[in-house]
Design an enzyme around this catalytic site. Structure first.
Site, PDB file in Angstrom:
ATOM      1  N   ASP A  19     -10.500 -10.011 -65.112  1.00 59.90           N
ATOM      2  CA  ASP A  19      -9.667  -8.992 -65.783  1.00 59.90           C
ATOM      3  C   ASP A  19      -9.140  -7.958 -64.801  1.00 59.90           C
ATOM      4  OD1 ASP A  19     -10.386 -10.354 -67.991  1.00 59.90           O
ATOM      5  OD2 ASP A  19     -11.483  -8.752 -68.984  1.00 59.90           O
TER       6      ASP A  19
ATOM      7  N   ASP B  36     -13.005 -11.666 -59.304  1.00 60.08           N
ATOM      8  CA  ASP B  36     -13.069 -11.062 -60.630  1.00 60.08           C
ATOM      9  C   ASP B  36     -11.890 -11.603 -61.452  1.00 60.08           C
ATOM     10  OD1 ASP B  36     -13.661  -9.050 -62.682  1.00 60.08           O
ATOM     11  OD2 ASP B  36     -11.869  -8.028 -61.948  1.00 60.08           O
TER      12      ASP B  36
ATOM     13  N   ASP C 111     -11.141  -5.313 -58.709  1.00 57.33           N
ATOM     14  CA  ASP C 111     -10.259  -4.164 -58.968  1.00 57.33           C
ATOM     15  C   ASP C 111     -10.975  -2.937 -59.494  1.00 57.33           C
ATOM     16  OD1 ASP C 111     -10.832  -5.252 -61.573  1.00 57.33           O
ATOM     17  OD2 ASP C 111      -9.091  -4.154 -62.333  1.00 57.33           O
TER      18      ASP C 111
END
Length: 267
Positions: A13, A11, A210
């Site tokens: 961001d 991922d 996250d």
């Protein structure tokens, strides 16, 4: 005993990029080690192809990448063999999503989507510049939106999308209207390609994320790395794979966990 072949799916961001500044410099040591070990880093994000091409250029990344939460996989020219760039799409196209949203609006549902905003308006609603907002508006299979109705009508809106094989995914700032695909579809597709290319080697998939939006991608991997962040406690540890939680946040946490894995596997 030959070393296993590692493939990273990450991922952006809040994971490889800092959530606010989009800085990735704390991850430089791990990225350099990955490059030296010829280990591909497949970026897997809600960002568009245009946005991700720009980030890949900054990172010096040449691996395939997965855009818009799994809407499509883009394989660079000559990557798995001779040939032009390839795009593999999953689920509904953006045109189909926009047609459904127009129907919803006609029924009274209230929202403001990227199509409704100029680059300047989108820049005001996000931390993007106008040039970046232009790239964010050029989409293949998803439409982010700001909800303007109440919670009750939001539940009805979700149901309406579901009746048409579409769904609503919570991103960092926006809700994303999209088909029934997710980040794991691209991971499965590319793992198949890598395993075909290396039939003798043991291929180990490492996924880093996250937020709950990364859950299915993390479940698809042999090793799941949950990078500490605002929503990371909401991510369940996948039961069928090895799972690691970082101590540090964002790219520093990414760097810490990747370096430890590289040492463990002899890279």
């Amino acid at each position: 005993m030959p070393k296993p072949r590692l493939i990273l799916f990450s991922d952006l961001d809040g994971t490889l990029l800092d959530h606010d500044s989009y800085d990735w410099s704390p991850a430089k040591p791990a990225l350099a080690r990955l490059a030296a070990g010829e280990i591909p880093v497949v970026l897997n994000s809600s960002k568009t192809a245009g946005e991700m091409r720009s980030i890949r250029e900054q990172l010096g990344n040449t691996a395939p990448f997965i855009v818009e939460n799994g809407a499509a996989v883009i394989i660079p020219a000559n990557y798995f063999g001779p040939g032009p760039e390839q795009v593999q799409s999953f689920g509904a196209s953006r045109d189909e999503v926009l047609a459904l949203l127009a129907e919803c609006r006609a029924e009274g549902f209230r929202f403001c989507s990227f199509t409704d905003m100029s680059p300047a308006e989108l820049a005001r609603h996000s931390s993007l510049s106008e040039a970046e907002a232009e790239l964010a508006k050029d989409r293949a299979g998803t439409e982010p939106l700001l909800w303007e109705g109440d919670e009750e009508s939001l539940a009805e809106f979700r149901q309406k999308l579901g009746e048409h094989d579409c769904r609503l995914v919570q991103g960092g700032r926006f809700l994303h209207a999209m088909g029934t695909f997710d980040k794991a579809d691209g991971v499965r597709f590319l793992l198949g390609k890598y395993r075909e290319q290396h039939p003798v080697d043991k291929v180990i998939a490492v996924a880093l994320g996250d937020s709950p939006n990364d859950q299915h991608m993390l479940e698809e991997a042999d090793i799941a790395v949950i990078v500490r962040g605002v929503q990371s406690e909401s991510v369940s540890l996948p039961s069928q794979s090895r799972a690691i939680r970082s101590i540090k946040t964002g790219p520093a946490g990414w760097n810490e966990c990747v370096l430890n894995l590289l040492i463990e596997y002899g890279y």
